[in-house]
Design an enzyme around this catalytic site. Structure first.
Site, mmCIF file in Angstrom:
data_model
loop_
_atom_site.group_PDB
_atom_site.id
_atom_site.type_symbol
_atom_site.label_atom_id
_atom_site.label_comp_id
_atom_site.label_asym_id
_atom_site.label_seq_id
_atom_site.Cartn_x
_atom_site.Cartn_y
_atom_site.Cartn_z
ATOM 1 N N ASN A 7 24.225 32.411 42.560
ATOM 2 C CA ASN A 7 24.226 33.695 41.860
ATOM 3 C C ASN A 7 23.342 33.495 40.630
ATOM 4 O OD1 ASN A 7 24.685 35.966 40.398
ATOM 5 N ND2 ASN A 7 26.929 35.801 40.406
ATOM 6 N N ARG A 85 23.212 35.808 46.132
ATOM 7 C CA ARG A 85 23.617 37.146 45.717
ATOM 8 C C ARG A 85 22.356 37.889 45.285
ATOM 9 N NH1 ARG A 85 26.591 39.031 40.179
ATOM 10 N NH2 ARG A 85 26.752 41.204 40.777
ATOM 11 N N HIS A 173 28.511 45.745 42.523
ATOM 12 C CA HIS A 173 29.757 44.974 42.632
ATOM 13 C C HIS A 173 30.356 45.095 44.033
ATOM 14 C CE1 HIS A 173 30.690 45.243 38.026
ATOM 15 N NE2 HIS A 173 30.153 44.076 38.319
ATOM 16 N N GLY A 205 30.168 43.347 33.305
ATOM 17 C CA GLY A 205 29.834 44.608 33.964
ATOM 18 C C GLY A 205 31.136 45.159 34.516
ATOM 19 N N ARG A 234 26.956 47.571 28.025
ATOM 20 C CA ARG A 234 26.346 48.767 28.632
ATOM 21 C C ARG A 234 27.215 49.994 28.356
ATOM 22 N NH1 ARG A 234 25.873 46.379 34.499
ATOM 23 N NH2 ARG A 234 26.038 44.290 33.653
ATOM 24 N N ASP A 275 33.034 41.069 23.878
ATOM 25 C CA ASP A 275 34.114 40.292 24.479
ATOM 26 C C ASP A 275 35.458 40.969 24.225
ATOM 27 O OD1 ASP A 275 36.126 38.249 24.923
ATOM 28 O OD2 ASP A 275 34.449 36.855 25.017
ATOM 29 N N ILE A 324 38.622 41.035 32.621
ATOM 30 C CA ILE A 324 39.565 41.886 31.877
ATOM 31 C C ILE A 324 40.689 42.365 32.803
ATOM 32 C CG2 ILE A 324 39.771 44.040 30.559
ATOM 33 C CD1 ILE A 324 36.758 43.571 29.765
ATOM 34 N N GLY A 325 40.323 42.793 33.996
ATOM 35 C CA GLY A 325 41.338 43.255 34.953
ATOM 36 C C GLY A 325 42.337 42.161 35.286
ATOM 37 N N GLU A 380 33.562 36.528 44.586
ATOM 38 C CA GLU A 380 32.296 36.988 45.145
ATOM 39 C C GLU A 380 31.581 35.865 45.888
ATOM 40 O OE1 GLU A 380 31.637 38.532 41.203
ATOM 41 O OE2 GLU A 380 30.553 40.202 42.097
HETATM 42 P P1 ADP Z 1 31.307 38.698 34.447
HETATM 43 O O1 ADP Z 1 31.157 40.159 34.750
HETATM 44 O O2 ADP Z 1 30.195 38.174 33.595
HETATM 45 O O3 ADP Z 1 31.653 37.845 35.634
HETATM 46 P P2 ADP Z 1 34.057 38.232 33.668
HETATM 47 O O4 ADP Z 1 34.615 38.799 34.935
HETATM 48 O O5 ADP Z 1 34.211 36.792 33.398
HETATM 49 O O6 ADP Z 1 32.559 38.664 33.445
HETATM 50 O O7 ADP Z 1 34.772 39.051 32.462
HETATM 51 C C1 ADP Z 1 34.456 38.826 31.142
HETATM 52 C C2 ADP Z 1 35.351 39.708 30.285
HETATM 53 O O8 ADP Z 1 36.718 39.340 30.524
HETATM 54 C C3 ADP Z 1 35.097 39.529 28.806
HETATM 55 O O9 ADP Z 1 35.110 40.801 28.153
HETATM 56 C C4 ADP Z 1 36.319 38.740 28.365
HETATM 57 O O10 ADP Z 1 36.656 39.030 27.043
HETATM 58 C C5 ADP Z 1 37.374 39.292 29.273
HETATM 59 N N1 ADP Z 1 38.566 38.436 29.264
HETATM 60 C C6 ADP Z 1 38.681 37.160 29.733
HETATM 61 N N2 ADP Z 1 39.941 36.704 29.458
HETATM 62 C C7 ADP Z 1 40.605 37.697 28.803
HETATM 63 C C8 ADP Z 1 41.919 37.848 28.256
HETATM 64 N N3 ADP Z 1 42.800 36.867 28.343
HETATM 65 N N4 ADP Z 1 42.241 39.022 27.676
HETATM 66 C C9 ADP Z 1 41.345 40.025 27.583
HETATM 67 N N5 ADP Z 1 40.108 39.951 28.091
HETATM 68 C C10 ADP Z 1 39.724 38.806 28.690
#
Ligand code: ADP
Length: 589
Positions: A7, A85, A173, A205, A234, A275, A324-325, A380
């Site tokens: 990737n 990817r 995605h 994203g 974004r 972040d 975040i999810g 992914e």
């Molecule tokens: P990418 O799209 O680059 O793969 P990620 O799926 O790793 O990104 O997601 C990054 C986001 O997840 C960032 O905004 C980070 O702050 C958030 N994140 C990671 N751990 C936590 C947490 N414990 N609580 C809240 N947000 C988190």
């Protein structure tokens, strides 16, 4: 089979080595990130061994040169194939594709659609061809899953010449949404084709996807990965009128506006950090801008959940994934709170206690919530590995036997109650014409369908009688009736629109109006010869040189004494230039 999955982004290079087979699994994970001052950070994980440190690579493509050494050190340097990817596959790449000169050129042509992502992806492909000249390389596209989106979801209401130039919605995605949708279906224990899901990928994203009965129906990203949700940097949805305003009032160029929408907006633009952990910490300490950023972020996501439930006409589950999810219980709660009215209630303790280390995708809905809520890690790279392996092993012959094709005109299957209402109590239909499927017949009697726009008279009745009435029409017929009709497999009638049927003794209004998904009836002996099983999807190549085409995604239905034939509707037959009947070749897809 050992696969290297890459990737290659504009700011990081992530890679994995997978052992592919019945149970494809990751055996090595690596990344090069945070490129600055001619150097970067790397992380490797192989079994229990974790390594991290600094490396002297200036960019992701530079870092690719470090991959062969890394693999050698962990004794993983013999690889059978490489999966990449690729972010944008445009309208033409609907499936993983072997990368050769021609396909590389076709992907390069798509660069204007993804100016940040596709060049970085392709640079990696070119470098890999130099490093591993004899190893086949496969492209897996982020957009491919969404190519099933209907035209009314992908078309922007803009002038024709803009659309002709390629302006349309694609969605991204896709690999992640597809993976988590399959994970959720596994957990529910029902086929994905029975479920209506909203997948919410919240990473740097972020996008939401309506996965309607196994297919992407809509997603919040559009022509570019800029539309939709608030993201790390974004903006997501912004009134396109802003371009003119910013140019006139602030004197900004198109490039400056675009750069700001990609890199200076989203959480970063609202509250100074991209972040979510920083934003949540600041909000908890009372920072008003961080609090507002969180509210906007959650509100936007919740709007899409509601919109997609309405778009699909139902919702069985919501799936959270992405950094975040997966990790922010408070964001999951903000997005789900207030959705009780549509049968979605969170269990706050389960939401707080999510642990993603085990194999299960935790469910966090409250007891009695009609809609389930899942949290699952996205994978992914694993999905790309599976698709790469499947593409390589699809070495079986692609074309087999000729099959008879039957063209189904509009018809109804009636229940006992419907026959009573239309023809009189206990009326017995005249089974005038036997059909090729054993035990099936076409009645002498006819009925009329009535919709808000018009009527369709003299509609055939096919027997035997069924538990539930089902009305099968073509898409053209749906406009004649004035009803929006979904494409469904026979018998999958939940949430289908109502129509009124009239007969000599009265009328009968019922749900069950569908455009029947094309399918192929096969008996077990023919199934074995064709190399297909019940529930498989195959392609059917039909027609002559002028009007020939391949129908994709045709469902195989194996029945003990079925007469082997393909069923398509009149619109499909017209498109392929087939009159009442024809033959086609089965194509494995
Ligand atoms: P990418 O799209 O680059 O793969 P990620 O799926 O790793 O990104 O997601 C990054 C986001 O997840 C960032 O905004 C980070 O702050 C958030 N994140 C990671 N751990 C936590 C947490 N414990 N609580 C809240 N947000 C988190």
């Amino acid at each position: 089979m050992r696969l290297l999955i890459l990737n290659a982004g504009s700011s990081s290079l992530k890679f994995g080595v997978f052992s592919a087979g019945d149970n494809t699994r990751e055996v090595f994970k690596g990344s090069y990130e945070r490129f600055r001052n001619g150097g970067c950070e790397y992380r490797f994980r192989h079994g229990e061994t974790h390594e991290r440190g600094a490396a002297a690579f200036a960019s992701p493509s530079d870092a690719l040169k470090g991959v062969p050494d890394a693999l050698k050190r962990f004794d993983l340097d013999s690889i059978d194939a490489i999966g990449h990817r690729i972010v944008h596959g445009g309208a033409s790449f609907s499936a993983p594709t072997l990368l050769d000169d021609e396909t590389i050129e076709a992907i390069a042509v798509l660069t204007p659609l993804a100016p940040l992502h596709n060049p970085a992806n392709l640079e990696a492909v070119r470098l890999c061809r130099g490093l591993w000249p004899d190893v086949p390389q496969i492209a897996v596209f982020d957009t491919a899953f969404h190519l099933t989106n209907p035209a009314f979801a992908t078309t922007y209401a803009v002038p024709e010449r803009w659309r002709a130039a390629g302006l349309r919605r694609y969605g991204f995605h896709g690999t992640s949404h597809k993976y988590v949708a399959h994970r959720a279906a596994e957990e529910v224990g029902r086929p994905l084709s029975d479920l209506q899901l909203v997948s919410i990928h919240l990473g740097n994203g972020a996008s939401v996807c309506a996965v309607n009965r196994g297919q992407s129906m809509d997603s919040s990203m559009g022509m570019t990965p800029l539309e939709g949700l608030v993201m790390g940097t974004r903006s997501g949805d912004v009134d396109p009128g802003a371009f003119g305003f910013l140019a006139r009032e602030l004197g900004l160029s198109v490039q400056e506006i675009e750069d700001a929408l990609y890199d200076e907006s989203g959480l970063k633009g609202l509250a100074g950090s991209s972040d979510m952990r920083d934003i949540e910490d600041s909000a908890a300490k009372g920072d008003l801008l961080a609090q507002l950023a969180i509210e906007i972020y959650a509100y936007r996501a919740r709007k899409y959940v509601g919109a997609y439930a309405a778009a699909m006409g139902g919702l069985d589950a919501v799936v959270f994934t992405g950094g975040i999810g997966e990790n922010s219980p408070s964001m999951r709660r903000r997005i789900c709170d207030g959705l009780d009215f549509m049968g979605l209630q969170l269990d706050h303790d389960r939401n707080m206690a999510v642990k993603l280390s085990g194999p299960a995708a935790p469910q966090i809905q409250a007891y009695g919530s009609r809609v389930r809520v899942f949290v699952t890690e996205t994978a992914e790279q694993l999905m790309i590995a599976r698709e790469t392996a499947a593409t390589l092993t699809a070495a079986r012959p692609t074309r087999l036997l000729r099959l008879p094709i039957a063209v189904s005109g509009r018809h109804v299957h009636l229940s006992r109650a419907a026959v009573d209402a239309l023809f009189g109590k206990d009326y017995v239909l005249d089974q005038a014409t036997p059909l090729r499927q054993p035990g099936h017949w076409c009645a002498k009697e006819r009925v009329t369908l009535v919709g808000p726009k018009g009527k369709l008279a003299s509609v055939a009745i096919l027997g035997p009688l069924r538990e539930r009435t089902q009305i099968e029409i073509s898409r053209t017929d749906s406009f004649a009736l004035g009803i929006d009709v979904p494409v469904r497999d026979s018998g999958k009638l939940e949430g289908t629109p109502q129509v009124t049927i009239t007969g000599p003794a009265g009328s009968f209004t019922t749900e069950g109006l569908i455009i029947a998904a094309r399918h192929i009836h096969v008996n077990p002996a023919d199934a074995a010869r064709l190399g297909v099983e019940d529930g498989d999807y195959v392609g059917i190549r039909v027609g002559d040189e002028d009007r020939g085409l391949t129908f994709g995604r045709t469902l195989v239905r194996v029945g003990a004494d079925a007469f082997t034939e393909v069923h398509i509707d009149t619109d499909e037959a017209n498109a392929a230039g087939i009159e009442v009947a024809g033959t086609g070749e089965l194509v494995h897809i």
